[in-house]
Design an enzyme around this catalytic site. Structure first.
Site, PDB file in Angstrom:
ATOM      1  CG  LEU A 149     -33.662  81.811 -31.803  1.00 52.98           C
ATOM      2  CD1 LEU A 149     -34.848  81.297 -31.001  1.00 52.98           C
ATOM      3  CD2 LEU A 149     -33.552  83.330 -31.693  1.00 52.98           C
ATOM      4  CG  ASP A 150     -26.869  82.957 -29.385  1.00 52.08           C
ATOM      5  OD1 ASP A 150     -26.513  82.892 -30.574  1.00 52.08           O
ATOM      6  OD2 ASP A 150     -26.725  83.966 -28.671  1.00 52.08           O
ATOM      7  NE  ARG A 151     -26.168  73.288 -26.101  1.00 49.25           N
ATOM      8  CZ  ARG A 151     -25.355  72.241 -26.158  1.00 49.25           C
ATOM      9  NH1 ARG A 151     -24.212  72.327 -26.809  1.00 49.25           N
ATOM     10  NH2 ARG A 151     -25.681  71.115 -25.578  1.00 49.25           N
ATOM     11  CB  THR A 153     -31.354  82.413 -27.190  1.00 47.93           C
ATOM     12  OG1 THR A 153     -30.212  83.134 -26.704  1.00 47.93           O
ATOM     13  CG2 THR A 153     -32.501  83.390 -27.395  1.00 47.93           C
ATOM     14  NE  ARG A 264     -25.131  85.628 -25.242  1.00 43.15           N
ATOM     15  CZ  ARG A 264     -24.428  84.548 -25.551  1.00 43.15           C
ATOM     16  NH1 ARG A 264     -24.676  83.866 -26.667  1.00 43.15           N
ATOM     17  NH2 ARG A 264     -23.457  84.146 -24.745  1.00 43.15           N
TER      18      ARG A 264
END
Length: 344
Positions: A149-151, A153, A264
């Site tokens: 997961l993105d930082r 998110t 995104r």
């Protein structure tokens, strides 16, 4: 074996080249044969260290072309102490057994160490928490990251603790749920309301030409293009008037592929970027002019993209049971949603 780190040999593998593989580079062929346990960069390091032999003689040229019938031996090192090291970082654990661990990752926590984030990551936390229960994955005693997961998110993640679990989960994520055993659902607060209540975004992604750290929708024929498919459903609409005049929406996104920044980029591509997205939503910040001043300030200072991995389901690599986990929307995002829901 004597190599760059002088570690003892943990396992010796012997692999034969078949006719279909003839002419491939040695490092490519070995990486494919050993995937997902050993990466290509790791294979290249082992080749340089003299750990790959042909008829008892070390082969140190990674680009050597393999031939049908050749038999290569590769000495895989024992699992070493974790690098990076464990750190006592709190974890919100949803489930754990001998094979895997499921966590609710908070926004702001980087998954894996990298430039600018060598410490304080989820991997550091897992190494500390799991300790000796981790087995050597790819030659290193570490947690097996099979998805990220993105930082900024938040949400559900599963991490392997054993080689066997790592291989099975990695295969499931690589299959992107086509077998029906993997399910991923996210909720996102987006600017505007999609014209359709539900839809499919099938648009290939590649590196952005303006910033190589970002992704963009690209032509399918471009060399780096990767198929990306997102299904979305509008859950709530915020603001008065017809849909084209409403300010925002809460949407659920389900992934059929797992590309970097996929949701995104896809939501921005159809004109509805995630609220708070600093990379793909900048052009839509003028929409805040339609908000009451106090609310506009809250939105402007929201520190991340309003995106949360709500649900993750997968088949357990040992028991074959379908495991299903949900993480509630975190409080910061709940408060932001309430602000939009209060719009007349």
């Amino acid at each position: 074996m004597s190599g760059p780190d002088s570690r003892a040999v943990g396992e010796m593998k012997e692999l034969a080249v078949d006719a279909a593989s003839e002419g491939r580079r040695l490092d490519q062929w070995l990486a494919a044969a050993l995937a997902p346990d050993v990466s290509r960069s790791r294979v290249q390091a082992l080749i340089r260290a003299g750990a790959v032999t042909l008829a008892g003689t070390a082969v140190t040229e990674a680009k050597r072309k393999v031939a049908n019938g050749e038999r290569y031996a590769i000495a895989l090192p024992e699992a070493e102490a974790p690098e990076p090291r464990g750190e006592a970082i709190p974890l919100d654990i949803l489930y754990e057994d001998d094979s895997l661990i499921v966590v609710d990752k908070p926004a702001g926590l980087v998954v894996h160490p990298g430039p600018g984030n060598w410490t304080g990551t989820l991997v550091n936390a897992l190494i500390h928490h799991c300790g000796d229960t981790l087995s050597g994955i790819g030659g290193v005693r570490r947690p097996g990251i099979v998805h990220r997961l993105d930082r900024e998110t938040s949400g559900v993640m599963v991490v392997a603790k054993t080689d066997r679990a790592h291989r099975a989960l990695a295969a499931a994520f690589a299959d992107h749920g086509r077998s029906g055993d993997l399910e991923r659902a996210y909720v996102a607060l987006v600017w505007g309301v999609p014209e359709r209540a539900s839809g499919v975004i099938d648009a290939p992604l590649g590196r952005s030409t303006r910033d190589r750290t970002l992704r963009a929708v690209v032509p399918a024929g471009r060399p780096d293009a990767r198929r990306a498919l997102t299904r979305y459903t509008v859950l709530e609409r915020y603001g008065a008037g017809p849909p084209d005049e409403q300010i925002a929406a809460l949407v659920e996104c389900r992934l059929e592929t797992g590309r970097t920044h996929q949701i995104r980029v896809h939501m921005a591509h159809i004109g509805h970027p995630v609220v708070g997205d600093p990379d793909y939503g900048r052009a839509f910040r003028t929409k805040m002019n339609r908000l009451p001043p106090d609310m506009a300030e809250k939105v402007a200072t929201f520190p991340r993209q309003a995106l949360h991995a709500r649900l993750l389901a997968f088949r357990h690599p040992e028991t074959a049971t379908i495991m299903r986990f949900e993480a509630p929307i975190p409080s910061d995002m709940v408060e932001l949603i309430r602000c939009f829901a209060a719009l007349a």
